[in-house]
Design a protein around this motif. Structure first.
Motif, short mmCIF file in Angstrom:
data_model
loop_
_atom_site.label_atom_id
_atom_site.label_comp_id
_atom_site.label_asym_id
_atom_site.label_seq_id
_atom_site.Cartn_x
_atom_site.Cartn_y
_atom_site.Cartn_z
N ILE A 176 0.99 -1.21 -0.04
CA ILE A 176 0.11 0.07 -0.01
C ILE A 176 0.88 1.02 0.03
O ILE A 176 1.83 1.34 0.49
CB ILE A 176 -1.04 -0.06 1.16
CG1 ILE A 176 -1.94 1.13 1.13
CG2 ILE A 176 -0.23 0.04 2.68
CD1 ILE A 176 -3.04 1.08 2.01
N CYS A 177 0.43 2.34 -0.61
CA CYS A 177 1.10 3.47 -0.65
C CYS A 177 0.12 4.52 -0.65
O CYS A 177 -1.10 4.40 -1.10
CB CYS A 177 1.80 3.37 -2.05
SG CYS A 177 3.17 4.78 -2.06
N TRP A 178 0.62 5.51 0.11
CA TRP A 178 -0.43 6.79 -0.18
C TRP A 178 0.62 8.11 0.11
O TRP A 178 1.48 8.05 0.52
CB TRP A 178 -1.54 6.94 1.11
CG TRP A 178 -1.06 6.75 2.54
CD1 TRP A 178 -0.81 7.81 3.20
CD2 TRP A 178 -0.87 5.60 3.33
NE1 TRP A 178 -0.61 7.52 4.26
CE2 TRP A 178 -0.74 6.21 4.55
CE3 TRP A 178 -1.24 4.59 3.08
CZ2 TRP A 178 -0.48 5.30 5.76
CZ3 TRP A 178 -0.99 3.39 4.43
CH2 TRP A 178 -0.52 4.18 5.54
N SER A 179 -0.12 9.09 -0.45
CA SER A 179 0.46 10.53 -0.40
C SER A 179 0.00 11.26 0.88
O SER A 179 -0.98 11.17 1.50
CB SER A 179 0.43 11.15 -1.62
OG SER A 179 -0.90 11.80 -1.67
N LEU A 180 1.05 12.16 1.14
CA LEU A 180 0.72 13.10 2.17
C LEU A 180 0.62 14.45 1.63
O LEU A 180 1.05 14.80 0.64
CB LEU A 180 2.04 13.17 3.39
CG LEU A 180 2.35 11.75 4.32
CD1 LEU A 180 3.39 11.87 5.01
CD2 LEU A 180 0.82 11.56 5.02
N PRO A 181 0.06 15.53 2.46
CA PRO A 181 -0.25 16.98 1.85
C PRO A 181 0.99 17.31 1.32
O PRO A 181 0.94 18.17 0.35
CB PRO A 181 -0.87 17.51 2.89
CG PRO A 181 -1.47 16.71 3.89
CD PRO A 181 -0.45 15.40 3.77
N ASP A 182 2.29 17.30 1.68
CA ASP A 182 3.40 17.82 1.28
C ASP A 182 4.13 17.13 0.12
O ASP A 182 5.28 17.45 -0.31
CB ASP A 182 4.26 18.26 2.64
CG ASP A 182 4.84 16.82 3.04
OD1 ASP A 182 4.41 15.69 2.71
OD2 ASP A 182 5.75 16.77 4.07
N GLY A 183 3.51 15.98 -0.43
CA GLY A 183 3.77 15.17 -1.43
C GLY A 183 4.77 14.07 -0.96
O GLY A 183 5.37 13.26 -1.98
N GLN A 184 4.85 13.93 0.34
CA GLN A 184 5.75 12.85 0.58
C GLN A 184 4.93 11.35 0.56
O GLN A 184 3.78 11.53 0.28
CB GLN A 184 6.27 12.92 2.26
CG GLN A 184 7.19 13.79 2.52
CD GLN A 184 7.95 13.86 3.87
OE1 GLN A 184 8.68 12.90 4.01
NE2 GLN A 184 7.48 14.84 4.78
N ILE A 185 5.54 10.37 0.32
CA ILE A 185 5.06 8.90 0.22
C ILE A 185 4.95 8.16 1.18
O ILE A 185 6.21 8.09 1.99
CB ILE A 185 5.26 8.51 -0.99
CG1 ILE A 185 5.23 9.36 -2.41
CG2 ILE A 185 4.84 6.97 -1.12
CD1 ILE A 185 5.81 8.87 -3.50
N LYS A 186 4.01 7.57 1.75
CA LYS A 186 4.04 6.27 2.70
C LYS A 186 3.74 4.97 2.01
O LYS A 186 2.99 5.02 1.12
CB LYS A 186 3.17 6.55 3.79
CG LYS A 186 3.68 7.63 4.61
CD LYS A 186 2.80 7.59 6.10
CE LYS A 186 3.24 8.38 7.05
NZ LYS A 186 2.57 8.32 8.38
#
Length: 172
Positions: free
Chosen positions: A22-32
Motif C-alpha cells: 500500500i502507498c499513499w501520499s501526504l499533503p506535502d507530497g511525501q509518500i508512505k
C-alpha cells in the motif's frame, strides 16, 4: 510550486483482492509505502502475489491493523483519490472488514479531481510518465509517483522533483 497535494492511494493486489503493498501520499507530497503481512484468515494458498513471495510479505510487511492505524492517522475523514486501474476499493474493504472497522476515508476516482482530463488522456499521460521516468506499472510506489507528478503537470507545474532512486519514501 503547490504547497499541498491531494491525498492519493494505491494498493498492489494479488488474487482475490489480497492486499500486498500500500502507498499513499501526504499533503506535502511525501509518500508512505509498505508491504502488508497476509493474515491467516485470508488463507494460505495464494498463487498470484505479483512481484512478491509469501516469505517476503511476512518478513518485511506490516500488520494490516497497523497499516490501517497509520492511514487513519494521516487521512481520517479525508477524500482520497485512486487511479481506478486495479481493485484498491476491494482490497481496502477487505482490510476494514477484517477488523470490523468502518471506513474512515472516502475513495474517489481521479476523474472527479480532474474533470477536464478524461480517462483516456490521463492513461496516455500516465503511460508517458512511466516510460519517461523508467517506472514500473502497477507497483505501488511508482504509481504514487506518477499520480503526484501528473497532479503537478495538470496544474501547470512542470517540475518533477521525484525520481526513481530519490529519497521520496516515508516508509514506516
Amino acid at each position: 510550486m503547490s504547497d499541498s497535494f491531494p491525498a492519493f492511494l494505491f494498493i498492489e493486489t494479488g488474487d482475490d483482492h489480497l492486499p500486498l503493498a500500500i502507498c499513499w501520499s501526504l499533503p506535502d507530497g511525501q509518500i508512505k509505502h509498505t508491504l502488508i503481512q497476509p493474515l491467516e484468515s485470508w488463507g494460505g494458498d495464494h498463487t498470484e502475489l505479483g512481484d512478491y513471495d509469501i516469505d517476503t510479505l511476512h518478513a518485511s510487511g506490516e500488520r494490516p491493523l497497523d497499516v490501517l492505524r497509520e492511514l487513519e492517522a494521516d487521512h481520517s475523514g479525508d477524500t482520497v483519490y485512486i487511479n481506478g486501474l486495479n481493485d484498491d476499493e476491494e482490497a481496502l474493504e477487505r482490510l476494514f472488514d477484517e477488523y470490523g472497522i468502518a471506513p474512515f476515508i472516502a475513495l474517489e476516482p481521479l476523474s472527479s479531481l480532474y474533470p477536464d482530463c478524461d480517462q483516456e488522456e490521463w492513461s496516455e499521460r500516465r503511460g508517458e510518465l512511466l516510460q519517461e521516468q523508467g517506472l514500473t506499472p502497477m507497483q505501488a510506489d511508482h504509481e504514487m509517483l506518477v499520480m503526484l507528478m501528473l497532479h503537478r503537470r495538470l496544474n501547470g507545474e512542470e517540475g518533477d522533483e521525484y525520481g526513481v532512486g530519490g529519497d521520496y519514501n516515508v516508509d514506516y
